[in-house]
Design an enzyme around this catalytic site. Structure first.
Site, short mmCIF file in Angstrom:
data_model
loop_
_atom_site.label_atom_id
_atom_site.label_comp_id
_atom_site.label_asym_id
_atom_site.label_seq_id
_atom_site.Cartn_x
_atom_site.Cartn_y
_atom_site.Cartn_z
N GLU A 252 -7.32 -11.43 12.26
CA GLU A 252 -7.44 -12.79 12.53
C GLU A 252 -5.75 -13.79 12.45
O GLU A 252 -6.23 -15.06 13.51
CB GLU A 252 -7.67 -12.65 11.18
CG GLU A 252 -8.11 -14.17 10.62
CD GLU A 252 -6.85 -15.46 10.21
OE1 GLU A 252 -6.82 -16.72 10.34
OE2 GLU A 252 -5.96 -14.41 10.31
N ASP B 240 -4.73 -7.60 8.99
CA ASP B 240 -3.68 -7.38 9.59
C ASP B 240 -2.51 -8.31 9.47
O ASP B 240 -3.28 -9.51 8.46
CB ASP B 240 -3.95 -8.17 11.27
CG ASP B 240 -5.18 -8.96 11.41
OD1 ASP B 240 -5.73 -9.70 10.86
OD2 ASP B 240 -4.08 -9.69 12.13
#
Length: 364
Positions: A133, A73
């Site tokens: 994350e 991400d």
């Protein structure tokens, strides 16, 4: 490798866009299979509204397992790529997420490819890709911790610190202050009011007083809101706070300081809530030994390798807090994380990949 980095960067994967995260992870899985063949073990963990976690295990030629962790991400909203495409120029590659951390992700795959193609001895490798994350890994944390439990080492492919490996990171606390006062007309009946905003101004001073820079503890009030009009004593106000700590003991001290805050006006109520998003990543003995191993590998290549402590946090914090061997910053050399000048130095990509290969071989 640049073709693969381009392909992964062009899969836009903002942390809050589940549909694009799903597409992006599918692309990462397909790329891994293309470069390494089918994995020996596959595990997919459904993240619900958040990005899924994918674990791919490739059996090695030596005992044990090395965990290689990367997040897919990014902080960049879907559509950013249209105005900021992946570009290579002047020895640098740029594009949304190229430094944080899609180049590192690709390097991890190619490190395994190199080990297998060259027939180098190596433990089994478990590639773990998570998609939350950038928002603190609330879903993936237990899977990262579980995957690292039996690992000889956990290698995290966040970007390097100017080429240095990251052996210490600060822990992060995310807190909110909610203040409730009494609304009243600021002109007709000012004494009847108890302004939540005025009280919050006092409380911010108390909150920031918990900082201790000499211990590596910082407190930042980054968000403030409240009130309904300039001629109304505010009945409500809030503040969003970011806390960073280098020492685990500071977490309890900061909590105690926050619990003690109060407004001078007894009619005002104050509530502090929040969580420690990540514990500090400290230089535990197991990680120190692992860094020395990496340094020896780098020396064999004629490459100096330094270590660095940084204020940002990563998934390495979780592993370190459990006392397990972990190294971070094995990813790209470059700069501009979370900024429009985000870039990686192309010439360093093979060198960083070779460093990973050498370290994993050493662990065999």
């Amino acid at each position: 490798m640049l073709d693969d980095i381009r392909a992964v960067v062009e899969l836009e994967t903002h942390s809050s866009d589940k549909a694009m995260l799903t597409v992006g992870l599918g692309g990462v899985r397909a790329l891994t299979a293309e470069r390494l063949g089918p994995p020996d073990l596959v595990a997919v963990h459904d993240g619900g509204e958040l990005g899924d976690v994918l674990e791919l295990t490739y059996r090695g030629t030596a005992p044990g397992t090395v965990l290689m962790a990367s997040h897919y991400d990014t902080v960049w909203p879907t559509g950013t790529l249209a105005e900021w495409p992946f570009t290579v120029s002047g020895g640098k590659a740029t594009g949304p997420g190229v430094f944080d951390m899609k180049t590192g992700l690709v390097q991890s795959i190619w490190a395994v490819r190199g080990l297998r193609e060259l027939g180098l001895p190596h433990p089994s490798v478990r590639l773990l890709f998570n998609g939350d994350e950038e928002i603190g890994s609330p879903f993936s944390r237990p899977y990262i911790e579980a995957a690292s439990e039996d690992a000889l080492a956990t290698l995290v492919f966040e970007a390097s610190g100017g080429g240095a490996l990251k052996t210490a990171r600060k822990g992060v606390g995310l807190f909110d202050v909610t203040v409730t006062g009494i609304e009243a007309h600021a002109g007709l009946d000012p004494e009847a009011g108890a302004s939540a905003i005025h009280a919050l101004a006092e409380i911010i001073t108390q909150i920031t007083g918990a900082a201790a820079p000499e211990r590596g503890t910082t407190v930042n009030v980054g968000l403030v809101s409240g009130g309904t009009g300039r001629n109304v004593a505010a009945g409500h106000a809030t503040a969003g706070i970011d806390v960073r700590v280098s020492e685990p003991s500071e977490m309890a001290r900061v909590e105690e300081a926050f619990a003690a805050v109060k407004a001078a006006d007894p009619r005002v109520t104050v509530t502090v809530s929040g969580v420690w998003n990540r514990p500090p990543m400290t230089q535990n003995p197991a990680s120190q030994r692992l860094f020395k191993e990496a340094q020896a590998v780098a020396a064999g290549f004629g490459m100096p390798l330094e270590e660095i402590s940084v204020g940002g946090a990563s998934d390495a914090n979780f592993v370190s807090a459990l006392g397990r061997p972990v190294l971070d910053g094995l990813g790209a050399v470059g700069g501009g994380a979370h900024a429009r000048h985000e870039h990686v130095v192309v010439g360093d990509i093979p060198e960083r990949t070779a460093l990973t290969m050498g370290l994993i071989t050493a662990l065999a």
